[in-house]
Design a protein around this motif. Structure first.
Motif, PDB file in Angstrom:
ATOM      1  N   ASN A 178       2.868  -8.482  13.762  1.00 34.34           N
ATOM      2  CA  ASN A 178       2.044  -9.149  14.775  1.00 34.34           C
ATOM      3  C   ASN A 178       1.793  -8.283  16.002  1.00 34.34           C
ATOM      4  O   ASN A 178       1.166  -8.743  16.963  1.00 34.34           O
ATOM      5  CB  ASN A 178       2.700 -10.464  15.200  1.00 34.34           C
ATOM      6  N   THR A 179       2.269  -7.054  16.007  1.00 31.97           N
ATOM      7  CA  THR A 179       1.978  -6.168  17.127  1.00 31.97           C
ATOM      8  C   THR A 179       0.532  -5.682  17.066  1.00 31.97           C
ATOM      9  O   THR A 179      -0.155  -5.852  16.062  1.00 31.97           O
ATOM     10  CB  THR A 179       2.907  -4.941  17.119  1.00 31.97           C
ATOM     11  N   LYS A 180       0.106  -5.025  18.140  1.00 30.18           N
ATOM     12  CA  LYS A 180      -1.244  -4.470  18.199  1.00 30.18           C
ATOM     13  C   LYS A 180      -1.311  -3.066  17.615  1.00 30.18           C
ATOM     14  O   LYS A 180      -2.352  -2.399  17.712  1.00 30.18           O
ATOM     15  CB  LYS A 180      -1.734  -4.452  19.646  1.00 30.18           C
ATOM     16  N   ALA A 181      -0.226  -2.593  17.025  1.00 25.36           N
ATOM     17  CA  ALA A 181      -0.207  -1.247  16.453  1.00 25.36           C
ATOM     18  C   ALA A 181      -1.213  -1.122  15.314  1.00 25.36           C
ATOM     19  O   ALA A 181      -1.365  -2.039  14.499  1.00 25.36           O
ATOM     20  CB  ALA A 181       1.191  -0.919  15.951  1.00 25.36           C
ATOM     21  N   MET A 182      -1.865   0.012  15.243  1.00 23.69           N
ATOM     22  CA  MET A 182      -2.822   0.254  14.167  1.00 23.69           C
ATOM     23  C   MET A 182      -2.136   0.199  12.807  1.00 23.69           C
ATOM     24  O   MET A 182      -2.671  -0.375  11.850  1.00 23.69           O
ATOM     25  CB  MET A 182      -3.496   1.611  14.359  1.00 23.69           C
ATOM     26  N   LEU A 183      -0.949   0.804  12.703  1.00 20.27           N
ATOM     27  CA  LEU A 183      -0.226   0.848  11.437  1.00 20.27           C
ATOM     28  C   LEU A 183       1.114   0.135  11.557  1.00 20.27           C
ATOM     29  O   LEU A 183       1.867   0.380  12.509  1.00 20.27           O
ATOM     30  CB  LEU A 183       0.038   2.298  10.995  1.00 20.27           C
ATOM     31  N   ALA A 184       1.395  -0.731  10.631  1.00 21.67           N
ATOM     32  CA  ALA A 184       2.722  -1.331  10.487  1.00 21.67           C
ATOM     33  C   ALA A 184       3.213  -0.959   9.098  1.00 21.67           C
ATOM     34  O   ALA A 184       2.682  -1.456   8.094  1.00 21.67           O
ATOM     35  CB  ALA A 184       2.664  -2.837  10.656  1.00 21.67           C
ATOM     36  N   ILE A 185       4.172  -0.045   9.039  1.00 24.80           N
ATOM     37  CA  ILE A 185       4.648   0.483   7.761  1.00 24.80           C
ATOM     38  C   ILE A 185       6.138   0.195   7.659  1.00 24.80           C
ATOM     39  O   ILE A 185       6.942   0.751   8.409  1.00 24.80           O
ATOM     40  CB  ILE A 185       4.367   1.990   7.642  1.00 24.80           C
ATOM     41  N   ILE A 186       6.509  -0.660   6.734  1.00 27.08           N
ATOM     42  CA  ILE A 186       7.877  -1.162   6.606  1.00 27.08           C
ATOM     43  C   ILE A 186       8.566  -0.489   5.416  1.00 27.08           C
ATOM     44  O   ILE A 186       7.984  -0.410   4.326  1.00 27.08           O
ATOM     45  CB  ILE A 186       7.879  -2.698   6.415  1.00 27.08           C
ATOM     46  N   PRO A 187       9.794   0.000   5.580  1.00 31.75           N
ATOM     47  CA  PRO A 187      10.519   0.583   4.436  1.00 31.75           C
ATOM     48  C   PRO A 187      10.631  -0.407   3.287  1.00 31.75           C
ATOM     49  O   PRO A 187      10.785  -1.618   3.511  1.00 31.75           O
ATOM     50  CB  PRO A 187      11.897   0.909   5.022  1.00 31.75           C
ATOM     51  N   ILE A 188      10.583   0.095   2.092  1.00 24.28           N
ATOM     52  CA  ILE A 188      10.588  -0.786   0.929  1.00 24.28           C
ATOM     53  C   ILE A 188      11.872  -1.604   0.854  1.00 24.28           C
ATOM     54  O   ILE A 188      11.854  -2.752   0.386  1.00 24.28           O
ATOM     55  CB  ILE A 188      10.366   0.021  -0.369  1.00 24.28           C
ATOM     56  N   GLN A 189      12.992  -1.074   1.366  1.00 23.41           N
ATOM     57  CA  GLN A 189      14.239  -1.845   1.369  1.00 23.41           C
ATOM     58  C   GLN A 189      14.088  -3.123   2.192  1.00 23.41           C
ATOM     59  O   GLN A 189      14.566  -4.191   1.800  1.00 23.41           O
ATOM     60  CB  GLN A 189      15.404  -1.014   1.924  1.00 23.41           C
ATOM     61  N   ASP A 190      13.435  -3.010   3.353  1.00 24.73           N
ATOM     62  CA  ASP A 190      13.272  -4.174   4.216  1.00 24.73           C
ATOM     63  C   ASP A 190      12.274  -5.167   3.628  1.00 24.73           C
ATOM     64  O   ASP A 190      12.434  -6.384   3.793  1.00 24.73           O
ATOM     65  CB  ASP A 190      12.834  -3.735   5.620  1.00 24.73           C
ATOM     66  N   TRP A 191      11.249  -4.675   2.935  1.00 25.35           N
ATOM     67  CA  TRP A 191      10.348  -5.594   2.221  1.00 25.35           C
ATOM     68  C   TRP A 191      11.131  -6.370   1.158  1.00 25.35           C
ATOM     69  O   TRP A 191      11.009  -7.601   1.055  1.00 25.35           O
ATOM     70  CB  TRP A 191       9.221  -4.819   1.533  1.00 25.35           C
ATOM     71  N   LEU A 192      11.948  -5.667   0.380  1.00 26.77           N
ATOM     72  CA  LEU A 192      12.694  -6.330  -0.698  1.00 26.77           C
ATOM     73  C   LEU A 192      13.720  -7.313  -0.143  1.00 26.77           C
ATOM     74  O   LEU A 192      13.970  -8.368  -0.743  1.00 26.77           O
ATOM     75  CB  LEU A 192      13.393  -5.285  -1.574  1.00 26.77           C
ATOM     76  N   ASP A 193      14.300  -6.991   1.006  1.00 25.92           N
ATOM     77  CA  ASP A 193      15.338  -7.847   1.571  1.00 25.92           C
ATOM     78  C   ASP A 193      14.776  -9.117   2.211  1.00 25.92           C
ATOM     79  O   ASP A 193      15.540  -9.978   2.663  1.00 25.92           O
ATOM     80  CB  ASP A 193      16.155  -7.064   2.613  1.00 25.92           C
ATOM     81  N   MET A 194      13.453  -9.257   2.224  1.00 27.30           N
ATOM     82  CA  MET A 194      12.837 -10.491   2.714  1.00 27.30           C
ATOM     83  C   MET A 194      13.012 -11.633   1.718  1.00 27.30           C
ATOM     84  O   MET A 194      12.785 -12.801   2.060  1.00 27.30           O
ATOM     85  CB  MET A 194      11.348 -10.270   2.993  1.00 27.30           C
ATOM     86  N   THR A 195      13.379 -11.292   0.492  1.00 31.76           N
ATOM     87  CA  THR A 195      13.570 -12.323  -0.526  1.00 31.76           C
ATOM     88  C   THR A 195      14.975 -12.216  -1.101  1.00 31.76           C
ATOM     89  O   THR A 195      15.539 -11.125  -1.212  1.00 31.76           O
ATOM     90  CB  THR A 195      12.557 -12.151  -1.679  1.00 31.76           C
ATOM     91  N   ARG A 196      15.540 -13.347  -1.469  1.00 29.32           N
ATOM     92  CA  ARG A 196      16.895 -13.349  -2.007  1.00 29.32           C
ATOM     93  C   ARG A 196      16.954 -12.750  -3.407  1.00 29.32           C
ATOM     94  O   ARG A 196      17.940 -12.102  -3.780  1.00 29.32           O
ATOM     95  CB  ARG A 196      17.427 -14.783  -2.018  1.00 29.32           C
ATOM     96  N   GLU A 197      15.915 -12.918  -4.180  1.00 34.65           N
ATOM     97  CA  GLU A 197      15.957 -12.463  -5.567  1.00 34.65           C
ATOM     98  C   GLU A 197      15.851 -10.949  -5.710  1.00 34.65           C
ATOM     99  O   GLU A 197      16.322 -10.370  -6.695  1.00 34.65           O
ATOM    100  CB  GLU A 197      14.811 -13.112  -6.363  1.00 34.65           C
TER     101      GLU A 197
END
Length: 676
Positions: A600-619
């Motif tokens: 939700n920031t105004k940054a042009m790019l928001a690039i999240i490490p794949i570990q943090d994407w995966l950790d958004m879900t329990r499975e």
């Protein structure tokens, strides 16, 4: 790039979302124990299905220097132009092998792919075995093609030196060219001529070049597929090269081989970082308009739409450490406006009156020894390592009078606590001499934390603190800005790639302005504020920036959450604005909220490490968050071996997962069609 795929600030699509992951960490069903360039196609499909449009990688250059697992770091390049052979996908060529070879390949592939972490040494050795076998089958016909000849003609400026370096490195089982004899001490066309006269050696050179050509084709093909899905690829440009590299071997005049690049103390390391790279001879580079750098950039542009300029602060000034030092505390910024003795004395410091050695030589007394080694060990330490000089003072014996000499004690079974203590004695100084002029001085970084400083009276402490603050926070800012404006424009203008800079650490206050003027995106990690605040306030994130939750050098979100209970509690209540006691572990809703705040920031790019994407879900998350860490910068040599816990094919086929990500992103500023 030969297509119209572009990534520009203030473009038709103002905000972009992406995933950061090293090539080596990718896992597919066709891999050979490590990620490969071809895996980018499956990753791009997953990203596209998930509503993402950019992939960020770590450096992909060859790093084969030590000939063991230490080469696993992607930031210790043996060549900034050559691609790493370990990323070659051999499967398209396996049909050329004999039945026995194919059977062996399949068995070894299955064994390596079953590992939870990379076996770097075994994987690379086996890949070279099969690459050599494939070269015997199709090498000659491949090298006779018009496409290959075009590739060779375009790249021979670096390719010949690289191939020669690799062959000599393997012959002498060392990347240290000083061990190769005077005829091979430095690269020249004569070296190439000598090597190619021998038929067997010529074949070894051709093998190296053959592999580079295949890597080039596979990376180009993978990136073109990414573009077909509307996914951009962002590369990473390491700040330095190894002193035992083909670049330094072929171009020693553009490096300061007697110095080491690193970083001052920061959140990554309390004793600073020593990367052991030679520093750049910028004056020599300027004579050719920074040709080596511009060539490096155009080579990167063959594959990437954007780049991360590692440690952009190094283009303002680098933390330069003498070759005799092991840790970073004895370095100083270079270039920098050093101080003559009279200027130091103008601060009320009796620099010459007390004797310059009091300020620049290790301050060692009985109480200092007791504090570092313990009172019970004082006599042993004095007898073994020190000479008495009178008036209660000691100096280090000649056999350990540099940190490099101390480092060698490890081979003599000297315990780590003694080696660490001797390092600390070396660092117990108030000033370090300038590396170019021994009669000029720099205050030692973190000098106020030394026992040498604590020995002084309050009046002199105050004078030194005033000098220290003037020196580190203002004195050099204008000078450093001039240095940056000499180098960065030439580098940025070399290509049309989107420029991003990694500006973490001890950041001079004018760095953001320089980056904004040059349209280079800044890096914002909330938990690593540049201004000394508790965290970076994401509300004020500038548009020309990249936001991320973690980096390859930090702990992933789940691991970070458990590091400091007091910090987490404050973050939970005052940043997230959630009420009550913070959970002990970062449950999926915690990770989701932190990622959402970044998106939700105004940054042009928001690039999240794949570990943090995966950790958004329990499975998708794994049990131990520590197993998700890629690198620990406190260790000069870390084994970079993280692999995804899931096959990319499974991630892409999981519609519930990709729909979750797409919906999540669509409900943030990332979905906006206009810049706010």
């Amino acid at each position: 790039m030969d297509n119209n795929f572009v990534l520009r600030p203030h473009g038709d699509k103002p905000y972009h979302t992406g995933v950061a992951v090293p090539i080596f960490s990718l896992r597919t069903e066709t891999d050979f124990g490590i990620g490969q360039f071809s895996d980018l196609k499956i990753l791009a499909k997953f990203a596209n299905q998930s509503g993402m449009d950019i992939i960020q990688l770590l450096p992909v250059n060859d790093t084969t220097i030590f000939l063991n697992w230490k080469d696993s770091s992607p930031y210790r390049a043996v060549s900034v132009f050559a691609l790493h052979p370990i990323y070659l996908d051999l499967s398209p060529f396996i049909g050329k092998l004999t039945g026995a070879e194919q059977k062996s390949f399949a068995a070894e592939k299955e064994s390596l792919n079953a590992l939870s972490q990379i076996d770097y040494e075994k994987t690379l050795a086996l890949k070279w075995n099969y690459a050599a076998a494939i070269y015997k089958k199709i090498g000659k016909t491949t090298l006779d093609t018009a496409d290959f000849k075009t590739f060779f003609e375009k790249n021979q400026g670096w390719l010949k030196a690289y191939a020669a370096f690799c062959v000599l490195r393997d012959k002498f089982v060392s990347a240290d060219s000083s061990l190769w004899g005077k005829n091979f001490a430095q690269y020249s066309e004569k070296v190439w001529s000598v090597l190619t006269k021998d038929d067997k050696t010529a074949e070894k050179l051709n093998l190296q070049i053959f592999v580079q050509y295949l890597l080039h084709l596979q990376l180009k093909d993978a990136v073109e597929y990414c573009h077909s899905l509307g996914v951009a690829v962002k590369g990473d440009i390491s700040v330095g090269v190894d002193r035992k590299s083909s670049d330094a071997w072929a171009n020693p005049d553009i490096f300061n081989m007697d110095m080491q690049a690193g970083a001052p103390p920061d959140s990554f390391s309390v004793v600073g970082q020593n990367w052991e790279f030679p520093t750049y001879n910028w004056d020599k580079m300027a004579e050719t308009g920074y040709e080596w750098w511009t060539h490096r950039m155009t080579s990167m542009a063959e594959y990437f739409d954007a780049y991360r300029l590692d440690h952009i602060l190094g283009f303002f000034r680098i933390w330069e450490i003498p070759s005799t030092a092991v840790r970073g505390l004895l370095g100083h910024f270079s270039p920098a406006l050093a101080m003559p003795d009279w200027e130091i004395e103008n601060y009320g410091i009796p620099f010459r009156w007390w004797g310059i050695d009091r300020f620049v030589e290790p301050f060692i007394k009985d109480w200092v020894i007791d504090e570092i080694f313990g009172r019970d060990n004082r006599d042993y330490i004095i007898t073994t390592f020190l000479d008495y000089t009178g008036n209660g003072n000691y100096r280090l014996k000649e056999f350990i009078n540099t940190q490099r000499k101390v480092e060698n004690l490890a081979t003599q079974n000297v315990p780590d606590w003694q080696i660490d203590g001797l390092y600390r004695l070396h660092e117990n100084v108030l000033f370090v001499r300038d590396h170019q002029n021994q009669y000029m001085y720099h205050p030692r970084i973190k000098m106020t934390e030394t026992s040498s400083f604590r020995e002084l009276g309050d009046e002199f402490k105050h004078h030194l603190e005033r000098l220290y603050n003037d020196y580190f926070y203002g004195r050099n800012y204008g000078f450093w800005e001039e240095q940056a404006y000499k180098k960065l424009p030439a580098i940025k203008k070399a290509t049309t790639m989107l420029a991003c800079g990694e500006d973490l650490g001890m950041v001079p206050e004018n760095v953001p302005n320089v980056m904004w003027n040059l349209q280079i995106l800044r890096l914002i990690i909330e938990r690593m504020p540049a201004d000394g605040d508790f965290v970076s306030d994401l509300v004020y994130t500038p548009y020309l920036s990249v936001v991320t939750t973690s980096s390859h050098d930090t702990t992933p979100l789940r691991m970070w959450w458990e590091e400091d209970r007091a910090f987490t509690q404050r973050y939970y209540n005052h940043v997230m604005h959630w009420i009550g006691d913070a959970p002990q572990f970062a449950e999926p809703e915690i990770v989701q909220e932190i990622v959402r705040r970044n998106l939700n920031t105004k940054a042009m790019l928001a690039i999240i490490p794949i570990q943090d994407w995966l950790d958004m879900t329990r499975e998708m998350r794994i049990e131990n968050p520590a197993d998700e860490r890629i690198n620990n910068p406190e260790h000069t040599y870390h084994y970079w071996r993280y692999r995804l816990p899931h096959h990319l094919e499974d991630l892409s086929a999981n519609e519930g997962l990709t729909n979750f990500y797409r919906d999540f992103i669509m409900n943030t500023r990332r979905s906006s069609l206009t810049e706010e």
